[in-house]
Design a protein around this motif. Structure first.
Motif, PDB file in Angstrom:
ATOM      1  N   ARG A   7      37.339  30.889  50.851  1.00  0.00           N
ATOM      2  CA  ARG A   7      38.417  30.422  49.976  1.00  0.00           C
ATOM      3  C   ARG A   7      38.132  30.757  48.509  1.00  0.00           C
ATOM      4  O   ARG A   7      39.039  31.114  47.758  1.00  0.00           O
ATOM      5  CB  ARG A   7      38.632  28.917  50.152  1.00  0.00           C
ATOM      6  N   TYR A   8      36.878  30.631  48.097  1.00  0.00           N
ATOM      7  CA  TYR A   8      36.540  30.985  46.717  1.00  0.00           C
ATOM      8  C   TYR A   8      36.806  32.475  46.476  1.00  0.00           C
ATOM      9  O   TYR A   8      37.340  32.859  45.431  1.00  0.00           O
ATOM     10  CB  TYR A   8      35.076  30.662  46.420  1.00  0.00           C
ATOM     11  N   ALA A   9      36.417  33.306  47.434  1.00  0.00           N
ATOM     12  CA  ALA A   9      36.663  34.748  47.292  1.00  0.00           C
ATOM     13  C   ALA A   9      38.157  35.053  47.334  1.00  0.00           C
ATOM     14  O   ALA A   9      38.652  35.895  46.569  1.00  0.00           O
ATOM     15  CB  ALA A   9      35.920  35.509  48.391  1.00  0.00           C
ATOM     16  N   HIS A  10      38.890  34.375  48.236  1.00  0.00           N
ATOM     17  CA  HIS A  10      40.346  34.544  48.268  1.00  0.00           C
ATOM     18  C   HIS A  10      40.941  34.256  46.882  1.00  0.00           C
ATOM     19  O   HIS A  10      41.810  34.976  46.393  1.00  0.00           O
ATOM     20  CB  HIS A  10      40.987  33.581  49.268  1.00  0.00           C
ATOM     21  N   GLY A  11      40.459  33.178  46.261  1.00  0.00           N
ATOM     22  CA  GLY A  11      41.011  32.770  44.968  1.00  0.00           C
ATOM     23  C   GLY A  11      40.774  33.793  43.874  1.00  0.00           C
ATOM     24  O   GLY A  11      41.644  34.002  43.017  1.00  0.00           O
ATOM     25  N   LEU A  12      39.602  34.433  43.885  1.00  0.00           N
ATOM     26  CA  LEU A  12      39.301  35.426  42.852  1.00  0.00           C
ATOM     27  C   LEU A  12      40.345  36.533  42.825  1.00  0.00           C
ATOM     28  O   LEU A  12      40.659  37.074  41.760  1.00  0.00           O
ATOM     29  CB  LEU A  12      37.921  36.039  43.106  1.00  0.00           C
ATOM     30  N   VAL A  13      40.868  36.890  43.988  1.00  0.00           N
ATOM     31  CA  VAL A  13      41.852  37.968  44.068  1.00  0.00           C
ATOM     32  C   VAL A  13      43.282  37.429  43.986  1.00  0.00           C
ATOM     33  O   VAL A  13      44.130  37.995  43.293  1.00  0.00           O
ATOM     34  CB  VAL A  13      41.664  38.764  45.378  1.00  0.00           C
ATOM     35  N   ALA A  14      43.529  36.324  44.681  1.00  0.00           N
ATOM     36  CA  ALA A  14      44.906  35.838  44.802  1.00  0.00           C
ATOM     37  C   ALA A  14      45.442  35.248  43.510  1.00  0.00           C
ATOM     38  O   ALA A  14      46.591  35.533  43.121  1.00  0.00           O
ATOM     39  CB  ALA A  14      44.990  34.801  45.923  1.00  0.00           C
ATOM     40  N   ILE A  15      44.665  34.432  42.816  1.00  0.00           N
ATOM     41  CA  ILE A  15      45.192  33.712  41.661  1.00  0.00           C
ATOM     42  C   ILE A  15      45.610  34.661  40.530  1.00  0.00           C
ATOM     43  O   ILE A  15      46.734  34.546  40.009  1.00  0.00           O
ATOM     44  CB  ILE A  15      44.191  32.651  41.171  1.00  0.00           C
ATOM     45  N   PRO A  16      44.779  35.622  40.120  1.00  0.00           N
ATOM     46  CA  PRO A  16      45.255  36.544  39.073  1.00  0.00           C
ATOM     47  C   PRO A  16      46.487  37.335  39.506  1.00  0.00           C
ATOM     48  O   PRO A  16      47.389  37.583  38.691  1.00  0.00           O
ATOM     49  CB  PRO A  16      44.053  37.476  38.850  1.00  0.00           C
ATOM     50  N   SER A  17      46.541  37.708  40.778  1.00  0.00           N
ATOM     51  CA  SER A  17      47.678  38.488  41.276  1.00  0.00           C
ATOM     52  C   SER A  17      48.953  37.656  41.255  1.00  0.00           C
ATOM     53  O   SER A  17      50.029  38.132  40.843  1.00  0.00           O
ATOM     54  CB  SER A  17      47.385  38.976  42.693  1.00  0.00           C
ATOM     55  N   THR A 204      33.332  40.985  46.187  1.00  0.00           N
ATOM     56  CA  THR A 204      34.634  40.607  45.619  1.00  0.00           C
ATOM     57  C   THR A 204      34.523  40.442  44.106  1.00  0.00           C
ATOM     58  O   THR A 204      35.345  40.971  43.347  1.00  0.00           O
ATOM     59  CB  THR A 204      35.134  39.297  46.250  1.00  0.00           C
ATOM     60  N   ALA A 205      33.497  39.729  43.660  1.00  0.00           N
ATOM     61  CA  ALA A 205      33.319  39.507  42.224  1.00  0.00           C
ATOM     62  C   ALA A 205      33.062  40.806  41.478  1.00  0.00           C
ATOM     63  O   ALA A 205      33.363  40.904  40.279  1.00  0.00           O
ATOM     64  CB  ALA A 205      32.171  38.527  41.990  1.00  0.00           C
ATOM     65  N   SER A 206      32.532  41.807  42.159  1.00  0.00           N
ATOM     66  CA  SER A 206      32.268  43.078  41.477  1.00  0.00           C
ATOM     67  C   SER A 206      33.555  43.747  41.014  1.00  0.00           C
ATOM     68  O   SER A 206      33.533  44.611  40.131  1.00  0.00           O
ATOM     69  CB  SER A 206      31.482  44.017  42.400  1.00  0.00           C
ATOM     70  N   TYR A 207      34.688  43.356  41.585  1.00  0.00           N
ATOM     71  CA  TYR A 207      35.974  43.936  41.192  1.00  0.00           C
ATOM     72  C   TYR A 207      36.683  43.116  40.109  1.00  0.00           C
ATOM     73  O   TYR A 207      37.860  43.375  39.811  1.00  0.00           O
ATOM     74  CB  TYR A 207      36.884  44.084  42.414  1.00  0.00           C
ATOM     75  N   LEU A 208      35.994  42.162  39.489  1.00  0.00           N
ATOM     76  CA  LEU A 208      36.628  41.381  38.426  1.00  0.00           C
ATOM     77  C   LEU A 208      37.124  42.260  37.273  1.00  0.00           C
ATOM     78  O   LEU A 208      38.187  41.973  36.696  1.00  0.00           O
ATOM     79  CB  LEU A 208      35.665  40.307  37.913  1.00  0.00           C
ATOM     80  N   PRO A 209      36.420  43.347  36.884  1.00  0.00           N
ATOM     81  CA  PRO A 209      36.990  44.201  35.830  1.00  0.00           C
ATOM     82  C   PRO A 209      38.375  44.743  36.204  1.00  0.00           C
ATOM     83  O   PRO A 209      39.237  44.885  35.329  1.00  0.00           O
ATOM     84  CB  PRO A 209      35.956  45.330  35.703  1.00  0.00           C
ATOM     85  N   MET A 210      38.587  45.046  37.469  1.00  0.00           N
ATOM     86  CA  MET A 210      39.902  45.501  37.916  1.00  0.00           C
ATOM     87  C   MET A 210      40.900  44.350  37.920  1.00  0.00           C
ATOM     88  O   MET A 210      42.056  44.495  37.468  1.00  0.00           O
ATOM     89  CB  MET A 210      39.805  46.106  39.318  1.00  0.00           C
ATOM     90  N   LEU A 211      40.478  43.192  38.411  1.00  0.00           N
ATOM     91  CA  LEU A 211      41.385  42.054  38.512  1.00  0.00           C
ATOM     92  C   LEU A 211      41.792  41.526  37.139  1.00  0.00           C
ATOM     93  O   LEU A 211      42.869  40.938  36.989  1.00  0.00           O
ATOM     94  CB  LEU A 211      40.723  40.946  39.343  1.00  0.00           C
ATOM     95  N   LEU A 212      40.945  41.732  36.130  1.00  0.00           N
ATOM     96  CA  LEU A 212      41.329  41.363  34.772  1.00  0.00           C
ATOM     97  C   LEU A 212      42.521  42.171  34.284  1.00  0.00           C
ATOM     98  O   LEU A 212      43.230  41.756  33.358  1.00  0.00           O
ATOM     99  CB  LEU A 212      40.138  41.578  33.827  1.00  0.00           C
ATOM    100  N   GLN A 213      42.744  43.327  34.900  1.00  0.00           N
ATOM    101  CA  GLN A 213      43.844  44.208  34.504  1.00  0.00           C
ATOM    102  C   GLN A 213      44.933  44.262  35.573  1.00  0.00           C
ATOM    103  O   GLN A 213      45.658  45.246  35.674  1.00  0.00           O
ATOM    104  CB  GLN A 213      43.310  45.615  34.252  1.00  0.00           C
ATOM    105  N   GLU A 448      37.526  37.266  56.054  1.00  0.00           N
ATOM    106  CA  GLU A 448      37.518  37.698  54.666  1.00  0.00           C
ATOM    107  C   GLU A 448      38.744  38.528  54.302  1.00  0.00           C
ATOM    108  O   GLU A 448      38.902  38.927  53.148  1.00  0.00           O
ATOM    109  CB  GLU A 448      36.265  38.545  54.384  1.00  0.00           C
ATOM    110  N   ASN A 449      39.620  38.798  55.257  1.00  0.00           N
ATOM    111  CA  ASN A 449      40.605  39.847  55.058  1.00  0.00           C
ATOM    112  C   ASN A 449      41.601  39.597  53.934  1.00  0.00           C
ATOM    113  O   ASN A 449      42.092  40.547  53.332  1.00  0.00           O
ATOM    114  CB  ASN A 449      41.370  40.131  56.358  1.00  0.00           C
ATOM    115  N   LEU A 450      41.935  38.352  53.635  1.00  0.00           N
ATOM    116  CA  LEU A 450      42.933  38.130  52.598  1.00  0.00           C
ATOM    117  C   LEU A 450      42.494  38.769  51.293  1.00  0.00           C
ATOM    118  O   LEU A 450      43.232  39.547  50.676  1.00  0.00           O
ATOM    119  CB  LEU A 450      43.193  36.643  52.388  1.00  0.00           C
ATOM    120  N   HIS A 451      41.278  38.467  50.845  1.00  0.00           N
ATOM    121  CA  HIS A 451      40.808  39.061  49.588  1.00  0.00           C
ATOM    122  C   HIS A 451      40.306  40.482  49.790  1.00  0.00           C
ATOM    123  O   HIS A 451      40.527  41.359  48.970  1.00  0.00           O
ATOM    124  CB  HIS A 451      39.718  38.195  48.951  1.00  0.00           C
TER     125      HIS A 451
END
Length: 515
Positions: A7-17, A204-213, A448-451
């Motif tokens: 769920r934490y990993a899902h949130g890293l991707v889902a919430i910014p999107s 998942t966290a390694s893609y935070l630079p992408m998710l910031l944009q 893990e598939n959602l994120h």
């Protein structure tokens, strides 16, 4: 507790999107025009259709929207939760967690965010609260791990700055992850489980630079997000964290490769390969592991002095080749430059380095989906595939959608190019797959598939379902060796990862047609 990590990993991707889509009016547009097809929705929002499709599929997996038989998009009642997400939470994506643990910061403390977490973000949905927690807890836990705050024999959080130590301690106590003692505190079983496995979130966290944009990704110049810096380095991903996180996750699958390699090198000597070629060798760890298995667990081991086996690391990245050479320094080896998208060039390179292609066991792990995109050349087969009902979301580097039938034909032709290199020794492939949104929704906490599928599709990686991958291989004349295939997870009704040893046969399979 694994469901909480997911769920934490899902949130890293889902919430910014979700926030980017909310700000651009996605939910208002669908509410005003229910049943609007994806292409028209993208036009109405001035969105990049491919990247928008990624978010729409993610929202399907959350059951926030549905898609009818004609491709029309409809909001579901759960979509109202989008309005409850605090926009200011995105500042956590920029919060300097490593520095916070070491010294006072102008940004202040995490106390306010920890209070929000303890209040469950004042949202009326437990899943959403956990997704929001991901933006706070995932990077914090990774930063604590990096500072070795959980090392055996060390007092918990003793190396942290006093303010951070107090806030982190309060958080862990409130979450039930630690208990107070006279020595300062010890982890509870739940806390220990969590910190032992926190590197699962690393990729998942390694893609935070992408998710910031993500707003630019969805509604602007998507190619700019993936532009490299002046020295040619990636900017959309923290590659070091990605490699560490991937290595942590892949260990259990590499153990099954051990069994496969041992079986192949327990055959009669004349049926064994003399070279193991790992395309995408990284730092050479897998090749070193394979050699140790051959040496200690196979019939070839005692014969290596007279019948050597050479490890061959192949990678496009020069830094990876240098690392592989160091890793294999005490093992017979070569390192060669090569690209998974150009197997014909690899064939010539092998010949040029006195490597008999007929004596090679090919190996690769989690690479085929990350190949450079090559558009299919066979227009007739591509058009015929339109009737086969392929699904999935595929995006080019400019953000445009690649139709699923085109993506699958691209995979078939990729595997056809590789089939000419595959001999009787075979090709060992570990590959990861996508899942339908209905399956992800049903098993949201166990998969893990959602994120995972979302950030892979965002970054133009081409995941297909497991059965589609196997059929694509069969269309290319590649078939799994009986008894050497595995799927993961083995105990659940879906396949995220497969392990196969493919050999080339003098026939292919094709999809049936009505005729």
């Amino acid at each position: 507790m694994l469901e909480m990590i997911n769920r934490y990993a899902h949130g890293l991707v889902a919430i910014p999107s979700i926030l980017a889509c909310r700000q651009r009016g996605l939910f208002r547009q669908i509410s005003r025009q229910p049943g609007l097809p994806r292409q028209q929705l993208a036009e109405a929002l001035a969105a990049n259709e491919g990247h928008l499709a990624v978010v729409l599929r993610l929202l399907q997996s959350l059951r926030w929207l549905s898609v009818d038989a004609q491709g029309g998009i409809h909001l579901q009642p759960q979509a109202a939760l989008a309005q409850a997400i605090p926009e200011e939470i995105l500042s956590l994506l920029r919060f300097p967690f490593p520095a916070y643990l070491q010294q006072p910061l102008p940004e202040g403390s995490l106390a306010g965010w920890i209070e929000h977490s303890q209040a469950r973000w004042q949202v009326p949905d437990e899943l959403l609260a956990d997704l929001l927690d991901g933006l706070l807890l995932a990077p914090l836990l990774l930063a604590l791990h990096h500072r070795r705050c959980f090392a055996q024999g060390e007092p918990l959080f003793a190396t942290l700055h006093p303010l951070a130590r107090q806030e982190v301690t309060d958080l862990f106590l409130a979450k039930g992850w630690m208990r107070s003692t006279t020595e300062g505190g010890t982890l509870t079983p739940i806390g220990q489980f969590l910190v032992d496995r926190i590197l699962i979130i690393g990729t998942t966290a390694s893609y935070l630079p992408m998710l910031l944009q993500v707003d630019l990704l969805l509604f602007g110049d998507a190619a700019a997000v993936f532009a490299r810096d002046g020295r040619g380095h990636e900017r959309h991903v923290d590659r070091t964290l990605n490699v560490v996180g991937s290595g942590f996750q892949h260990g259990k699958f590499f153990a099954d490769i051990d069994e496969t390699v041992a079986a192949l090198f327990n055959q009669p000597l004349g049926e064994q390969p003399d070279f193991v070629v790992d395309m995408g060798c990284g730092d050479g760890t897998l090749l070193a592991r394979v050699y140790e298995v051959i040496r200690t667990q196979s019939a070839r081991g005692p014969l290596l002095a007279t019948h050597p086996v050479q490890m061959v690391g192949v990678d496009y990245n020069e830094t990876a080749l240098q690392a592989t050479a160091q890793t294999l320094a005490d093992i017979p080896h070569q390192v060669l430059r090569g690209d998974i998208g150009d197997p014909a060039a690899l064939h010539q390179t092998l010949l040029a380095h006195d490597i008999d292609p007929a004596a090679v066991l090919h190996l690769r792990s989690f690479l085929d989906h990350d190949r450079p995109w090559v558009a299919p050349q066979d227009a007739a087969r591509t058009a015929a595939r339109l009737q086969q009902g392929h699904e999935g979301v595929y995006v080019d580097t400019d953000g445009a959608a690649i139709p699923p039938h085109v993506a699958v034909q691209g995979l078939v032709e990729h595997l056809e190019r590789w089939s000419h290199l595959v001999n009787r020794h075979g090709l060992i492939v570990l590959e990861v797959h996508t899942l339908p949104p209905t399956t992800v929704a049903e098993h949201l906490d166990l998969s893990e598939n959602l994120h995972f599928a979302a950030y892979h599709a965002f970054s133009s990686q081409y995941l297909v379902e497991a059965q589609t991958f196997l059929m694509a291989a069969a269309e290319a004349g590649l078939f799994p060796k009986p008894g050497l295939s595995k799927r993961y997870p083995a105990s659940l009704p879906f396949s995220r990862i497969t392990l196969n040893v493919f050999t080339r046969q003098p026939y292919t399979l094709r999809h049936p047609t009505a005729a």
